[in-house]
Scaffold this motif. Sequence first.
Motif, PDB file in Angstrom:
ATOM      1  N   TRP A   1      60.666   0.300  21.999  1.00  0.00           N
ATOM      2  CA  TRP A   1      61.734   0.187  23.008  1.00  0.00           C
ATOM      3  C   TRP A   1      62.969   1.001  22.626  1.00  0.00           C
ATOM      4  O   TRP A   1      63.704   1.483  23.491  1.00  0.00           O
ATOM      5  N   ILE A   2      63.178   1.174  21.322  1.00  0.00           N
ATOM      6  CA  ILE A   2      64.285   2.042  20.886  1.00  0.00           C
ATOM      7  C   ILE A   2      63.991   3.481  21.314  1.00  0.00           C
ATOM      8  O   ILE A   2      64.868   4.197  21.810  1.00  0.00           O
ATOM      9  N   GLU A   3      62.726   3.877  21.195  1.00  0.00           N
ATOM     10  CA  GLU A   3      62.325   5.210  21.657  1.00  0.00           C
ATOM     11  C   GLU A   3      62.487   5.311  23.184  1.00  0.00           C
ATOM     12  O   GLU A   3      62.922   6.337  23.717  1.00  0.00           O
ATOM     13  N   PHE A   4      62.166   4.235  23.863  1.00  0.00           N
ATOM     14  CA  PHE A   4      62.350   4.195  25.331  1.00  0.00           C
ATOM     15  C   PHE A   4      63.830   4.402  25.667  1.00  0.00           C
ATOM     16  O   PHE A   4      64.178   5.162  26.581  1.00  0.00           O
ATOM     17  N   ALA A   5      64.700   3.732  24.910  1.00  0.00           N
ATOM     18  CA  ALA A   5      66.148   3.887  25.147  1.00  0.00           C
ATOM     19  C   ALA A   5      66.583   5.334  24.897  1.00  0.00           C
ATOM     20  O   ALA A   5      67.448   5.867  25.607  1.00  0.00           O
ATOM     21  N   SER A   6      65.969   5.990  23.914  1.00  0.00           N
ATOM     22  CA  SER A   6      66.308   7.401  23.655  1.00  0.00           C
ATOM     23  C   SER A   6      65.940   8.258  24.853  1.00  0.00           C
ATOM     24  O   SER A   6      66.687   9.151  25.256  1.00  0.00           O
ATOM     25  N   ASN A   7      64.776   7.974  25.435  1.00  0.00           N
ATOM     26  CA  ASN A   7      64.353   8.712  26.624  1.00  0.00           C
ATOM     27  C   ASN A   7      65.340   8.482  27.775  1.00  0.00           C
ATOM     28  O   ASN A   7      65.705   9.408  28.503  1.00  0.00           O
ATOM     29  N   MET A   8      65.808   7.252  27.893  1.00  0.00           N
ATOM     30  CA  MET A   8      66.787   6.945  28.944  1.00  0.00           C
ATOM     31  C   MET A   8      68.100   7.693  28.711  1.00  0.00           C
ATOM     32  O   MET A   8      68.736   8.165  29.662  1.00  0.00           O
ATOM     33  N   LEU A   9      68.496   7.806  27.442  1.00  0.00           N
ATOM     34  CA  LEU A   9      69.728   8.554  27.144  1.00  0.00           C
ATOM     35  C   LEU A   9      69.573  10.011  27.577  1.00  0.00           C
ATOM     36  O   LEU A   9      70.506  10.616  28.111  1.00  0.00           O
ATOM     37  N   GLY A  10      68.367  10.556  27.365  1.00  0.00           N
ATOM     38  CA  GLY A  10      68.101  11.933  27.810  1.00  0.00           C
ATOM     39  C   GLY A  10      68.211  12.038  29.324  1.00  0.00           C
ATOM     40  O   GLY A  10      68.860  12.957  29.856  1.00  0.00           O
TER      41      GLY A  10
END
Length: 219
Positions: free
Chosen positions: A93-102
């Motif tokens: 989910w942290i990786e998911f949040a990174s994608n959202m930041l992008g």
Amino acid sequence: MKLHLISFKTCPFVQRAVITLNQKNVEHEITFIDLADPPEWFLELSPLAKVPVLKVDEEVLFESAVINEYLDEITGGELQPKEPLQRAKNRAWIEFASNMLGNSYMMKTATDQAGYEKYRDQLISQLRRVENRLGDSDWFNGDDFSLADTAFAPLFMHNSVADYAFSVIDPATMPKVDAWSKRLLALPAVQNSVVPEFEQLYLAAIEKADSYSWQQYAA
Ligand SMILES: N[C@@H](CCC(=O)N[C@@H](CS)C(=O)NCC(=O)O)C(=O)O
């Protein structure tokens, strides 16, 4: 041990590390660089030429998720679930949040309406997924504040700048995300994770991109 964070004033990935450092009251030094004109010493230090970089004495760490796990582990490790599957899910989910930041960055800087709407729609569908994942407790994993919370908080802070014009959180259809984001933004560790001029710098970056979102905001 001396911790020295290399930062850029509006970078949400650096902000994650600052939130963890604040949350844990860890003494550290910060040096701000200009990513538009990065100094030679930084380019030598940072393998991907990105911030954050954390210097631990003379050792170099990069990647915000890795830095945050390290910071947590040297200070008790309570920001990560103990059970391996839960810990792995937290990382996912942290990786998911990174994608959202992008997507958030692409939405804010897209120069035409089609680009803006494409990234806005992706962000909204990602937020809906997060809405379905959240329970009724305070934090992402329930009662325990975790590195997933520190990873999403910068997204909500960036979203909150001029939120009447730019916000992608609809309180009516995303009540849990709305409440969680407000809870995160109220934390001192989050409020103190950016420089006082953050909002002006962030808006100036969107203006400089002459983006579609800026044109709508300024109109
Ligand atoms: N996956 C990296 C992303 C870091 C990142 O994208 N940092 C941006 C600033 S917010 C950067 O340094 N960009 C410079 C570049 O791409 O040249 C992390 O989580 O640390």
